[in-house]
Design a protein around this motif. Structure first.
Motif: not given
Length: 243
Positions: A16-22, A46-51, A58-61, A71-74
């Motif tokens: 699950t990823v949230r950005r700007g409260g959404r 649709c969320g491809k780049t976020t995935l 590089t994405q906060i989840v 290995r854990p991503a990052g």
């Protein structure tokens, strides 16, 4: 080449990823087999780049787990094992194509031959002496891809790498992707053009931050009864809405 014990290069569980409260990714779970080409397809936004950013690390989840190459991503140790080509070109404009690729080659301990091979692979050898700011948009995209290829990564994440390229070059790049997969590299390639799904072993179909399906092109045809993959994707969306 080291491998994840499961045989999967990527495993995502309840992401699950949230950005700007959404919430922009909703409870996404998937696996990506090693040595395959997986197409990440869906409309823009649709969320491809976020995935993809989540897989690279590089994405906060907000929730869930993502692992790459076991290995854990990052994880720091993955930096030399994963290549990531973003939609925006990532080259230096004040040096030549050759110098850009050679710089990344030096970072990863690759030699001159690897530099030239990467430039050749994207069809830029005749432009090797031109600076980044002298290239067209499509050439900059190819130069960015060469910078990733020269590292010879185990996992290569490509965010819409063929946008703006002519049909002949698109065919050449997909042939290169197939050669990389045959040699053991795992590729994740995003696109909003459904005809590129034909080149993939597996498909991840997304819409509105949700994963609709993970299956092969033939399985998509069988499930929907449509031979045209774009029509099949639309049928899948309609089926999901009805459900």
């Amino acid at each position: 080449m080291s491998q994840a014990r499961s045989g999967n290069a990527v495993e995502v569980a309840h992401l699950t990823v949230r950005r700007g409260g959404r919430e922009v990714l909703h409870d996404v779970s998937l696996t990506i087999p090693q040595g395959s080409i997986t197409g990440l397809l869906g409309p823009s936004g649709c969320g491809k780049t976020t995935l993809m950013r989540s897989i690279v690390g590089t994405q906060i989840v907000a929730g869930g787990e993502v692992s790459a190459l076991g290995r854990p991503a990052g994880s720091a140790e993955l930096r030399h094992r994963i290549g990531y080509v973003t939609q925006a070109p990532s080259i230096y404009n004040d040096i030549s194509v050759y110098e850009n690729v050679a710089y990344y080659a030096a970072l990863y301990g690759r030699d001159r031959a690897a530099t030239e091979e990467a430039i050749n692979a994207v069809g830029l050898m005749e432009y090797a002496t031109q600076r980044g700011d002298e290239l067209s948009g499509g050439q900059k995209t190819r130069a960015s891809l060469a910078c990733a290829l020269v590292a010879q990564p185990e996992l290569l994440i490509l965010d819409e790498p063929t946008v703006g390229l002519d049909p002949v070059l698109r065919v050449d790049l997909w042939q290169k992707f197939r050669e990389l997969a045959a040699a053991g590299t795992t590729l994740v390639v995003s696109s909003h053009v459904m005809d590129e799904a034909e080149h993939c072993d597996r498909l991840l179909l997304m819409r509105d931050g949700r994963l609709l399906a993970q299956l092969s092109p033939d399985e998509l045809r069988t499930e929907t009864g449509e031979q045209n993959l774009e029509h099949a994707f639309l049928a899948l969306i309609t089926k999901g809405q009805a459900a």
